[in-house]
Design a protein around this motif. Structure first.
Motif, mmCIF file in Angstrom:
data_model
loop_
_atom_site.group_PDB
_atom_site.id
_atom_site.type_symbol
_atom_site.label_atom_id
_atom_site.label_comp_id
_atom_site.label_asym_id
_atom_site.label_seq_id
_atom_site.Cartn_x
_atom_site.Cartn_y
_atom_site.Cartn_z
ATOM 1 N N UNK A 96 5.563 2.101 -16.538
ATOM 2 C CA UNK A 96 4.282 1.932 -17.219
ATOM 3 C C UNK A 96 3.401 3.161 -17.058
ATOM 4 N N UNK A 97 3.530 3.836 -15.916
ATOM 5 C CA UNK A 97 2.769 5.064 -15.664
ATOM 6 C C UNK A 97 3.696 6.071 -15.006
ATOM 7 N N UNK A 98 3.294 7.326 -15.019
ATOM 8 C CA UNK A 98 4.031 8.356 -14.288
ATOM 9 C C UNK A 98 3.842 8.137 -12.787
ATOM 10 N N UNK A 99 4.770 8.651 -11.989
ATOM 11 C CA UNK A 99 4.699 8.446 -10.544
ATOM 12 C C UNK A 99 3.395 8.958 -9.949
ATOM 13 N N UNK A 100 2.837 10.025 -10.527
ATOM 14 C CA UNK A 100 1.602 10.561 -9.961
ATOM 15 C C UNK A 100 0.378 9.698 -10.283
ATOM 16 N N UNK A 101 0.559 8.646 -11.091
ATOM 17 C CA UNK A 101 -0.530 7.700 -11.369
ATOM 18 C C UNK A 101 -0.422 6.423 -10.547
ATOM 19 N N UNK A 102 0.652 6.291 -9.772
ATOM 20 C CA UNK A 102 0.868 5.043 -9.043
ATOM 21 C C UNK A 102 -0.196 4.800 -7.981
ATOM 22 N N UNK A 103 -0.727 5.861 -7.412
ATOM 23 C CA UNK A 103 -1.810 5.672 -6.439
ATOM 24 C C UNK A 103 -3.022 5.040 -7.109
ATOM 25 N N UNK A 104 -3.305 5.424 -8.347
ATOM 26 C CA UNK A 104 -4.415 4.819 -9.084
ATOM 27 C C UNK A 104 -4.161 3.339 -9.342
ATOM 28 N N UNK A 105 -2.905 2.999 -9.630
ATOM 29 C CA UNK A 105 -2.542 1.588 -9.823
ATOM 30 C C UNK A 105 -2.740 0.820 -8.519
ATOM 31 N N UNK A 106 -2.328 1.421 -7.405
ATOM 32 C CA UNK A 106 -2.496 0.757 -6.109
ATOM 33 C C UNK A 106 -3.967 0.529 -5.789
ATOM 34 N N UNK A 107 -4.804 1.511 -6.062
ATOM 35 C CA UNK A 107 -6.246 1.347 -5.827
ATOM 36 C C UNK A 107 -6.791 0.206 -6.678
ATOM 37 N N UNK A 108 -6.336 0.111 -7.920
ATOM 38 C CA UNK A 108 -6.776 -0.985 -8.793
ATOM 39 C C UNK A 108 -6.437 -2.338 -8.177
ATOM 40 N N UNK A 109 -5.224 -2.448 -7.626
ATOM 41 C CA UNK A 109 -4.831 -3.703 -6.992
ATOM 42 C C UNK A 109 -5.676 -4.034 -5.777
ATOM 43 N N UNK A 110 -5.965 -3.014 -4.965
ATOM 44 C CA UNK A 110 -6.801 -3.244 -3.776
ATOM 45 C C UNK A 110 -8.192 -3.710 -4.175
ATOM 46 N N UNK A 111 -8.705 -3.170 -5.278
ATOM 47 C CA UNK A 111 -10.084 -3.471 -5.689
ATOM 48 C C UNK A 111 -10.212 -4.713 -6.559
ATOM 49 N N UNK A 112 -9.089 -5.314 -6.990
ATOM 50 C CA UNK A 112 -9.179 -6.305 -8.074
ATOM 51 C C UNK A 112 -10.101 -7.469 -7.736
ATOM 52 N N UNK A 113 -10.200 -7.843 -6.466
ATOM 53 C CA UNK A 113 -11.051 -8.973 -6.077
ATOM 54 C C UNK A 113 -12.339 -8.546 -5.392
ATOM 55 N N UNK A 114 -12.771 -7.301 -5.575
ATOM 56 C CA UNK A 114 -13.964 -6.831 -4.868
ATOM 57 C C UNK A 114 -15.191 -7.662 -5.226
ATOM 58 N N UNK A 115 -15.184 -8.287 -6.387
ATOM 59 C CA UNK A 115 -16.302 -9.146 -6.771
ATOM 60 C C UNK A 115 -16.467 -10.360 -5.882
ATOM 61 N N UNK A 116 -15.426 -10.717 -5.134
ATOM 62 C CA UNK A 116 -15.533 -11.871 -4.231
ATOM 63 C C UNK A 116 -16.464 -11.589 -3.052
ATOM 64 N N UNK A 117 -16.807 -10.320 -2.838
ATOM 65 C CA UNK A 117 -17.799 -10.014 -1.815
ATOM 66 C C UNK A 117 -19.154 -10.624 -2.163
ATOM 67 N N UNK A 118 -19.327 -10.972 -3.435
ATOM 68 C CA UNK A 118 -20.591 -11.567 -3.887
ATOM 69 C C UNK A 118 -20.509 -13.091 -4.008
ATOM 70 N N UNK A 119 -19.410 -13.680 -3.560
ATOM 71 C CA UNK A 119 -19.218 -15.135 -3.619
ATOM 72 C C UNK A 119 -19.249 -15.694 -2.205
ATOM 73 N N UNK A 120 -19.879 -16.840 -2.033
ATOM 74 C CA UNK A 120 -20.012 -17.463 -0.714
ATOM 75 C C UNK A 120 -18.651 -17.695 -0.054
ATOM 76 N N UNK A 121 -18.557 -17.347 1.239
ATOM 77 C CA UNK A 121 -17.324 -17.602 1.985
ATOM 78 C C UNK A 121 -17.026 -19.096 2.062
ATOM 79 N N UNK A 122 -18.061 -19.926 2.015
ATOM 80 C CA UNK A 122 -17.843 -21.374 2.039
ATOM 81 C C UNK A 122 -16.981 -21.802 0.866
ATOM 82 N N UNK A 123 -17.190 -21.188 -0.280
ATOM 83 C CA UNK A 123 -16.384 -21.502 -1.462
ATOM 84 C C UNK A 123 -15.007 -20.855 -1.363
ATOM 85 N N UNK A 124 -14.966 -19.589 -0.970
ATOM 86 C CA UNK A 124 -13.696 -18.870 -0.931
ATOM 87 C C UNK A 124 -12.733 -19.454 0.092
ATOM 88 N N UNK A 125 -13.258 -19.982 1.201
ATOM 89 C CA UNK A 125 -12.410 -20.469 2.290
ATOM 90 C C UNK A 125 -12.353 -21.989 2.377
#
Length: 325
Positions: free
Chosen positions: A179-208
């Motif tokens: 899907x991407x060249x090997x030199x873009x795979x780090x960008x894909x990995x960063x996207x995966x790490x960040x995909x749920x960053x919005x959950x920092x704005x959701x109550x832990x009571x709900x998340x857990x």
């Protein structure tokens, strides 16, 4: 990683030291504390003048102690120590790729946990870029199969664990599909790490919550892609593809996803990739309200109605990648 960038390693005034990177010939000559599993308190494990023996490291590894802590370590020196030792680990061909990846994962999970706990977007971005660059170097080794990867991952319910697992899977699948060249795979990995960053704005009571969410709570939880988008959309160090992974990873090709009900090609390819492995990772990991499903049962569930909104080509490729011998 840029020379002046930092790794989040502070812990209530104590500096965490990753056990996976310790060797008997190079242990910081400082008092080392161990966190008690039941109370979370730090208790003296080894005084500075007591040498570390091979059997000590073996016992720590067997007891799944990932980090020791010291109040007397210079932060800058520890930054350099971790970067140098991780680079040595990734390059060490005397250790199998499986073992190198397992040790790497133990360390980077702790690094990311510290960054997310700080709720500092700048720190999350820096740590994510560093972690991704290290992981991709091993994930591109052909001897580490997708099946090996799944067996090496942690499957406990932690937000950072889930994000890392999704990132690793996205890299393996993106590389398999070219899907991407090997030199873009780090960008894909960063996207995966960040995909749920919005959950920092959701109550832990709900998340857990240990029971299934009520409809009102679901609506709150489903706002996390929009929260993540707003957190990142004005930054200059994130690509459009990465931002779309954050915003669209719960969209479905059928139009029955969220936050806006995008359909088909309206969903970015990286987000469609993330959708597949995000569902899969959620099934094969423990959740607050259920135990993890075995691989075969997870795919049976995904083969049912659940798969209708997923990109079928991507899903078939992922299933083949995991199940092939």
């Amino acid at each position: 990683m840029a020379p002046d960038s930092s790794i989040a390693i502070d812990c209530l005034g104590y500096t965490p030291i990753p056990v996976a990177l310790l060797s008997c010939d190079e242990v910081p000559m400082v008092d080392l504390y161990r966190r008690e599993a039941d109370t979370g308190r730090l208790r003296l494990y080894r005084a500075a003048n007591v040498p570390m023996l091979p059997e000590d490291l073996e016992r720590l590894e067997k007891s799944k102690v990932g980090w020791l802590y010291s109040p007397n370590v210079d932060q800058g020196e520890m930054q350099l120590y971790i970067r140098r030792k991780l680079d040595m680990l990734v390059r060490d061909n005397n250790i199998s790729v499986r073992d190198r990846f397992r040790k790497l994962n133990d360390v980077v999970e702790g690094i990311l946990s510290s960054a997310f706990e700080m709720d500092d977007t700048d720190e999350v971005m820096r740590s994510s870029a560093y972690v991704a660059s290290m992981a991709v170097r091993l994930l591109c080794q052909d001897e580490l199969t997708a099946g090996d990867l799944i067996s090496l991952l942690h499957h406990d319910f932690q937000a950072v664990t889930h994000s890392l697992n999704v990132a690793y899977m996205m890299v393996r699948l993106a590389r398999e599909m070219r899907m991407v060249a090997d030199d873009e795979l780090t960008s894909v990995a960063v996207a995966g790490i960040l995909h749920d960053i919005g959950k920092l704005s959701v109550s832990e009571r709900i998340l857990n919550k240990s029971q299934r969410l009520q409809r009102r709570e679901e609506r709150v939880a489903q706002k996390h892609p929009a929260h993540g988008f707003r957190r990142l959309c004005e930054r200059t160090d994130i690509s459009f593809g990465q931002l779309m992974v954050v915003y669209q990873h719960h969209e479905r090709t059928s139009g029955k996803g969220y936050p806006v009900g995008a359909v088909g090609d309206e969903i970015h390819p990286w987000a469609r990739l993330c959708s597949v492995v995000n569902v899969f990772e959620s099934l094969v990991s423990n959740r607050p309200y259920r135990r993890r499903y075995p691989l075969t049962e997870a795919f049976q569930i995904m083969d049912g109605p659940l798969s209708k909104g997923l990109d079928q080509e991507i899903y078939r490729c992922w299933k083949h990648l995991i199940l092939k011998k």
